[in-house]
Design an enzyme around this catalytic site. Structure first.
Site, PDB file in Angstrom:
ATOM      1  N   HIS A 141      -4.134   3.308  16.916  1.00 19.46           N
ATOM      2  CA  HIS A 141      -4.413   1.802  15.465  1.00 19.46           C
ATOM      3  C   HIS A 141      -4.848   2.749  14.386  1.00 19.46           C
ATOM      4  CE1 HIS A 141      -4.547  -1.684  17.863  1.00 19.46           C
ATOM      5  NE2 HIS A 141      -5.248  -1.188  19.378  1.00 19.46           N
ATOM      6  N   SER A 262       0.578  17.739  -9.312  1.00 27.83           N
ATOM      7  CA  SER A 262       0.652  16.971 -10.184  1.00 27.83           C
ATOM      8  C   SER A 262       0.560  17.177 -11.916  1.00 27.83           C
ATOM      9  CB  SER A 262      -0.623  15.858 -10.034  1.00 27.83           C
ATOM     10  OG  SER A 262      -0.905  15.153 -10.897  1.00 27.83           O
TER      11      SER A 262
END
Length: 431
Positions: A141, A262
């Site tokens: 999970h 970036s």
């Protein structure tokens, strides 16, 4: 498939020229079959062998007029062969050429895919062997569970890759099918021996019972298998993306000199190649529905499959080939950070060893319900708490410490215990 994701070896199989070349192979092989059965004179066969070729631009020009690509192709070939061209395509229908030629392309594609998946298998095996005992936290999970090793995680990938390699081997056999059975597939105008001989020459097997086409369940299997292999690559890529997150940073894609992450933020080092693999896997899955819808053709044939297959089959072949190469490169250049793995594993003072403490208490005679309650209380007091320390909480809990020795407790917090039985995995996979 656009050039950006087309590697030359696979791209070459799916050019228009390669398609026509596969058709020519089929036509010549069928002529050889008829020649061996005494249906074509020796001189004519010599002319066919020597002169049979095509002009791609001429085919395009003829097709504009006749609106039929196989007729355009045969017209171009006959312009080179001359009078002996009357022995070409005798007793055959267009789909004999189209589908058998396509099978040659699919078979060749499978061979390239098998080569790439074997390269990926080797890279993953090497990395798994290197990190058999590199401790890290296992997650379910997306929440910390119990210790594993990075090699164990990679072993799961390796097992899946091996299964996918077997699927591709099976697929290669499934698509390596030819037909020279004529209109409706009844051999009404051709000897069935022609099909057998032709397929033998081409390295194919005759279809069991073709109609006027090879049934499209084979092609649907091709697309579905490719999509399944792509889904596995997506799983690996998604795992890398999650493990590269700044707050995890247990692995990282290689970052080359001069690379920029970036246009605005100079610090960025992004998992762009893994994201690329995940994105392309979606393309593969999107074609599965189209491939399945091609299976129910009308009666003995229609050509509703033809238009989409011209796009779909090259796309999925080229796309998976690129993805396999990309994932191999990602794995071979993957940065692995064992110190970060240990840091993440030990957060909150070993709270991940709660099951070991629980089992120890049960072993010493405490009821499971009470043991669970006590361990959970101490675990939750440490969880998401600054300087939270599960082990210290346990040591300060008299209700627990009255049941166990401190030496037994220390053993509960030894992460290496969780790797003791992994030899069974290494033996299965030869790691």
């Amino acid at each position: 498939m656009i050039e950006r994701y087309t590697l030359p070896e696979m791209g070459k199989i799916w050019t228009e020229s390669a398609k026509f070349q596969s058709w020519l192979k089929v036509e010549i092989a069928a002529c050889e079959a008829n020649f061996s059965l005494g249906k074509i004179p020796e001189n004519a066969m010599k002319e066919i062998r020597s002169n049979a070729k095509f002009d791609e631009s001429r085919i395009t020009k003829i097709e504009k007029e006749v609106k039929h690509d196989v007729i355009a192709f045969l017209t171009s070939v006959n312009e080179f062969v001359g009078d002996s061209g009357r022995y070409i395509h005798v007793g055959m229908t267009s789909s004999d050429v189209l589908d058998t030629g396509l099978s040659l392309q699919l078979k060749d594609s499978c061979e390239l895919l098998l080569e790439e998946i074997e390269n990926l298998e080797n890279e993953v095996r090497l990395l798994a062997r290197k990190h058999k005992n590199t401790l890290m936290i296992g997650r379910s999970h997306a929440i910390h569970g119990e210790p594993i090793s990075f090699g164990f995680k990679l072993a799961g990938w390796l097992a899946e890759i091996i299964r996918n390699k077997k699927r591709l081997l099976t697929l290669k056999e499934s698509v390596a099918i030819g037909q020279i059975s004529g209109a409706m597939g009844t051999y009404a105008n051709t000897n069935p021996k022609v099909e057998q001989i032709t397929c033998d020459l081409l390295g194919l097997k005759p279809d069991t019972a073709s109609t006027q086409v090879i049934s499209r369940d084979r092609h649907a299997e091709y697309v579905q298998t490719i999509a399944l292999v792509g889904a596995s690559l997506d799983r690996f890529a998604t795992e890398i993306r999650n493990l590269q997150r700044t707050d995890v940073l247990e692995v990282e894609e290689g970052f080359t000199k001069g690379q920029k992450g970036s246009s605005a933020m100079p610090h960025k080092r992004n998992p762009i190649r893994s994201e690329r693999v995940s994105g392309l896997a979606r393309i593969l899955r999107s074609y599965v529905l189209t491939a399945l819808e091609n299976v129910p053709l009308w009666h003995e044939r229609d050509i509703s499959h033809s238009s989409n297959e011209r796009i779909m089959l090259p796309d999925v072949s080229i796309c998976l080939h690129f993805m396999l190469r990309e994932m191999k490169d990602i794995v071979s250049n993957l940065g692995v950070y064992p110190k970060n793995m240990l840091k993440n594993l030990n957060i909150y003072g070993g709270v991940i060893f709660s099951q070991k403490v629980l089992l120890l208490l049960v072993e010493k005679g405490m009821s499971r319900e009470k043991a669970y309650s006590l361990v959970q209380k101490n675990a939750h007091q440490a969880w998401n708490t600054e300087n939270g320390n599960f082990k210290q909480n346990i040591e300060r809990d008299n209700e627990i410490m009255d049941f166990i020795d401190k030496s037994d407790l220390e053993e509960c917090f030894n992460p290496s215990i969780h790797l003791n039985n992994l030899s069974v995995i290494w033996e299965k996979l030869g790691i």
